[in-house]
Design a protein around this motif. Structure first.
Motif, PDB file in Angstrom:
ATOM      1  N   LYS A   1       0.859  -1.150   0.175  1.00  0.00           N
ATOM      2  CA  LYS A   1      -0.015  -0.104  -0.087  1.00  0.00           C
ATOM      3  C   LYS A   1       0.830   1.207   0.013  1.00  0.00           C
ATOM      4  O   LYS A   1       0.531   2.243  -0.635  1.00  0.00           O
ATOM      5  CB  LYS A   1      -0.982  -0.122   1.341  1.00  0.00           C
ATOM      6  CG  LYS A   1      -2.177  -0.859   1.096  1.00  0.00           C
ATOM      7  CD  LYS A   1      -3.261  -0.548   2.175  1.00  0.00           C
ATOM      8  CE  LYS A   1      -4.529  -1.253   2.020  1.00  0.00           C
ATOM      9  NZ  LYS A   1      -5.525  -1.089   2.842  1.00  0.00           N
ATOM     10  N   GLN A   2       1.846   1.384   0.780  1.00  0.00           N
ATOM     11  CA  GLN A   2       2.726   2.435   0.887  1.00  0.00           C
ATOM     12  C   GLN A   2       3.450   2.446  -0.602  1.00  0.00           C
ATOM     13  O   GLN A   2       3.702   3.652  -0.926  1.00  0.00           O
ATOM     14  CB  GLN A   2       3.908   2.167   1.857  1.00  0.00           C
ATOM     15  CG  GLN A   2       3.480   2.232   3.265  1.00  0.00           C
ATOM     16  CD  GLN A   2       4.383   2.053   4.470  1.00  0.00           C
ATOM     17  OE1 GLN A   2       5.825   1.856   3.931  1.00  0.00           O
ATOM     18  NE2 GLN A   2       4.304   2.232   5.525  1.00  0.00           N
ATOM     19  N   LEU A   3       3.812   1.603  -1.279  1.00  0.00           N
ATOM     20  CA  LEU A   3       4.384   1.791  -2.627  1.00  0.00           C
ATOM     21  C   LEU A   3       3.437   2.163  -3.553  1.00  0.00           C
ATOM     22  O   LEU A   3       3.866   2.973  -4.317  1.00  0.00           O
ATOM     23  CB  LEU A   3       4.724   0.025  -2.930  1.00  0.00           C
ATOM     24  CG  LEU A   3       5.304  -0.013  -4.342  1.00  0.00           C
ATOM     25  CD1 LEU A   3       6.852   0.760  -4.550  1.00  0.00           C
ATOM     26  CD2 LEU A   3       5.403  -1.328  -4.725  1.00  0.00           C
ATOM     27  N   GLU A   4       2.193   1.872  -3.519  1.00  0.00           N
ATOM     28  CA  GLU A   4       1.236   2.250  -4.152  1.00  0.00           C
ATOM     29  C   GLU A   4       1.066   4.055  -4.221  1.00  0.00           C
ATOM     30  O   GLU A   4       1.010   4.732  -5.174  1.00  0.00           O
ATOM     31  CB  GLU A   4       0.043   1.766  -3.931  1.00  0.00           C
ATOM     32  CG  GLU A   4      -0.284   0.324  -4.738  1.00  0.00           C
ATOM     33  CD  GLU A   4      -1.839  -0.250  -4.505  1.00  0.00           C
ATOM     34  OE1 GLU A   4      -2.769   0.611  -4.478  1.00  0.00           O
ATOM     35  OE2 GLU A   4      -1.872  -1.310  -4.282  1.00  0.00           O
ATOM     36  N   GLU A   5       1.081   4.445  -2.756  1.00  0.00           N
ATOM     37  CA  GLU A   5       1.007   5.771  -2.370  1.00  0.00           C
ATOM     38  C   GLU A   5       2.168   6.511  -3.021  1.00  0.00           C
ATOM     39  O   GLU A   5       2.074   7.564  -3.345  1.00  0.00           O
ATOM     40  CB  GLU A   5       1.013   5.957  -1.053  1.00  0.00           C
ATOM     41  CG  GLU A   5      -0.501   5.445  -0.328  1.00  0.00           C
ATOM     42  CD  GLU A   5      -1.766   6.245  -1.104  1.00  0.00           C
ATOM     43  OE1 GLU A   5      -1.611   7.595  -1.255  1.00  0.00           O
ATOM     44  OE2 GLU A   5      -2.570   5.492  -1.567  1.00  0.00           O
ATOM     45  N   ARG A   6       3.389   5.887  -2.937  1.00  0.00           N
ATOM     46  CA  ARG A   6       4.648   6.569  -3.410  1.00  0.00           C
ATOM     47  C   ARG A   6       4.381   6.567  -4.862  1.00  0.00           C
ATOM     48  O   ARG A   6       4.904   7.732  -5.325  1.00  0.00           O
ATOM     49  CB  ARG A   6       5.894   5.738  -2.836  1.00  0.00           C
ATOM     50  CG  ARG A   6       6.332   6.018  -1.536  1.00  0.00           C
ATOM     51  CD  ARG A   6       7.442   5.534  -1.139  1.00  0.00           C
ATOM     52  NE  ARG A   6       7.960   4.227  -1.595  1.00  0.00           N
ATOM     53  CZ  ARG A   6       8.006   3.021  -0.729  1.00  0.00           C
ATOM     54  NH1 ARG A   6       7.629   3.536   0.602  1.00  0.00           N
ATOM     55  NH2 ARG A   6       7.990   1.869  -1.071  1.00  0.00           N
ATOM     56  N   LEU A   7       3.859   5.670  -5.500  1.00  0.00           N
ATOM     57  CA  LEU A   7       4.137   5.711  -6.950  1.00  0.00           C
ATOM     58  C   LEU A   7       2.974   6.591  -7.547  1.00  0.00           C
ATOM     59  O   LEU A   7       3.151   7.570  -8.433  1.00  0.00           O
ATOM     60  CB  LEU A   7       3.712   4.294  -7.535  1.00  0.00           C
ATOM     61  CG  LEU A   7       4.576   3.276  -7.466  1.00  0.00           C
ATOM     62  CD1 LEU A   7       4.305   2.029  -7.866  1.00  0.00           C
ATOM     63  CD2 LEU A   7       5.802   3.801  -7.916  1.00  0.00           C
TER      64      LEU A   7
END
Length: 148
Positions: free
Chosen positions: A45-51
């Protein structure tokens, strides 16, 4: 084991990439050296937000690049040089002179290393240069060399 890379790792992948590696490589090297984190649901989820944030920043930067490109293409930048009686200039026009002219006349600060003059400028007149903004964004501008 799937991991999310925190920074670029040679021969494996780039930052914010989801890669599959062997368990020992992940547990003994990538995770302890802070090159990667385990791909669990919260980290994904954090990766999705960063992307998403990165995509918004890139879109804003691309819009700014297009705005700057349109302003630079609207009219040529004038560069004053010293000339001889036949119209040939003393020396040659450099990227630094183009950078200063763009800053003074258009109000944009462009790094001189990003400007590439297409042909050697030895005479007064209209010439072309290209500006590489990165990520494949290249703009071709015109500049007018005038005698002072």
């Amino acid at each position: 084991m799937q991991v999310i890379l925190i920074q670029d790792v040679d021969n494996l992948g780039g930052k914010n990439e989801l890669v599959t590696v062997k368990n020992g490589y992940a547990r003994n090297y990538l995770i302890p050296k802070k090159f990667a984190v385990e791909a669990n649901p919260s980290n994904l989820k954090q990766l999705e937000e960063r992307l998403k944030v990165q995509a918004k920043k890139e879109a804003a930067m691309l819009a700014e690049i297009h705005k700057v490109t349109e302003v630079l293409k609207a009219s040529p930048v004038k560069i004053g040089v010293k000339t001889g009686t036949s119209g040939k200039i003393f020396g040659t026009v450099t990227a630094l002179q183009i950078t200063r002219a763009i800053r003074d006349q258009k109000g944009y600060e462009i790094d001189r290393r990003r400007i590439h003059i297409l042909t050697e400028v030895k005479e007064v007149g209209l010439h072309k240069a290209s500006i590489d903004f990165g990520n494949g964004n290249v703009a071709e501008i015109e500049f007018d060399v005038v005698a002072e």
